[in-house]
Design an enzyme around this catalytic site. Structure first.
Site, short mmCIF file in Angstrom:
data_model
loop_
_atom_site.label_atom_id
_atom_site.label_comp_id
_atom_site.label_asym_id
_atom_site.label_seq_id
_atom_site.Cartn_x
_atom_site.Cartn_y
_atom_site.Cartn_z
N ASP A 39 0.78 -1.15 0.25
CA ASP A 39 -0.12 -0.06 -0.01
C ASP A 39 0.86 1.19 -0.05
O ASP A 39 2.09 1.41 0.56
CB ASP A 39 -0.90 -0.30 1.12
CG ASP A 39 -2.09 0.97 0.95
OD1 ASP A 39 -1.93 2.46 1.23
OD2 ASP A 39 -3.35 0.66 0.90
N ILE A 40 0.41 2.16 -0.89
CA ILE A 40 1.33 3.56 -0.80
C ILE A 40 0.99 4.36 0.38
O ILE A 40 1.80 5.32 0.60
CB ILE A 40 1.13 4.25 -2.09
CG1 ILE A 40 -0.33 4.90 -2.38
CG2 ILE A 40 1.61 3.49 -3.43
CD1 ILE A 40 -0.50 5.54 -3.55
N ASN A 97 -13.32 -4.01 2.56
CA ASN A 97 -14.29 -2.95 2.47
C ASN A 97 -15.17 -3.08 1.48
O ASN A 97 -15.04 -3.33 0.31
CB ASN A 97 -13.89 -1.61 2.66
CG ASN A 97 -12.91 -1.18 3.59
OD1 ASN A 97 -13.20 -1.56 4.90
ND2 ASN A 97 -11.84 -0.58 3.47
N GLU A 105 -13.39 2.27 -1.12
CA GLU A 105 -13.04 3.73 -2.38
C GLU A 105 -12.59 3.18 -3.63
O GLU A 105 -12.53 4.15 -4.24
CB GLU A 105 -11.77 4.54 -1.33
CG GLU A 105 -12.15 5.01 0.21
CD GLU A 105 -11.25 5.78 0.70
OE1 GLU A 105 -10.05 5.80 0.36
OE2 GLU A 105 -11.43 6.45 1.73
N VAL A 106 -12.24 2.11 -3.84
CA VAL A 106 -11.84 1.92 -4.94
C VAL A 106 -12.84 0.50 -5.71
O VAL A 106 -12.74 -0.34 -4.95
CB VAL A 106 -10.34 1.10 -5.11
CG1 VAL A 106 -9.89 0.79 -6.49
CG2 VAL A 106 -9.21 2.19 -4.63
N HIS A 110 -10.41 -5.85 -3.17
CA HIS A 110 -9.09 -5.67 -2.76
C HIS A 110 -9.10 -6.12 -1.13
O HIS A 110 -10.01 -5.59 -0.60
CB HIS A 110 -8.15 -4.54 -2.91
CG HIS A 110 -8.84 -3.09 -2.42
ND1 HIS A 110 -10.01 -2.72 -3.01
CD2 HIS A 110 -8.83 -2.44 -1.46
CE1 HIS A 110 -10.20 -1.47 -2.31
NE2 HIS A 110 -9.64 -1.42 -1.32
N HIS A 112 -6.81 -5.81 2.27
CA HIS A 112 -5.83 -5.24 2.91
C HIS A 112 -5.46 -6.27 4.09
O HIS A 112 -6.06 -6.86 4.66
CB HIS A 112 -6.26 -4.03 3.91
CG HIS A 112 -6.84 -2.98 3.15
ND1 HIS A 112 -5.98 -1.73 2.65
CD2 HIS A 112 -8.06 -2.62 2.55
CE1 HIS A 112 -6.96 -0.91 2.13
NE2 HIS A 112 -8.22 -1.42 1.96
#
Length: 126
Positions: A39-40, A97, A105-106, A110, A112
């Protein structure tokens, strides 16, 4: 801004661009089913994202439409990343999420993967 997981898949999302090689990432694992990268904006000492290679908006979309082989491949990839990072002991957290209330949000599924430190309570009660 949280997204609505009932909307169609958006091929312009950042993870779709990463999968196509249009945006670089710090890859830590890849196979035919999944891609994992750092993660950035890490929220823990270890914060890795694992995404399926298929076009799935959310966990709900993936669980409803992916075939058994894709599901097994993705779940195994998440486990492989956790093992490769040495997180099985003392432990780690997975977070996926979904939707507006889940804070997604995306619009690409995905997971995490958090670890490397004590993570505290999962949700603070209000």
């Amino acid at each position: 801004m949280p997204i609505d997981p009932t909307q169609p898949y958006d091929n312009a999302n950042i993870f779709a661009k990463i999968l196509r090689g249009e945006i670089p990432c710090n890859r830590v694992y890849e196979d035919e089913w999944a891609l994992a990268f750092e993660d950035i904006n890490p929220q823990a000492e270890i914060h890795t994202l694992v995404i399926p290679k298929g076009a799935y908006v959310s966990w709900d979309d993936f669980s409803a439409r992916a075939n058994a082989e894709e599901i097994a491949g993705f779940v195994r990839a998440v486990g492989m990343v956790a093992r490769d990072k040495g997180l099985v002991e003392p432990g780690y957290r997975l977070l996926a999420n979904t939707g507006v209330h889940g804070g997604q949000e995306v619009p690409h599924l995905h997971v995490h993967l958090f670890g490397g430190q004590p993570l505290g309570p999962m949700i603070l009660r209000r």
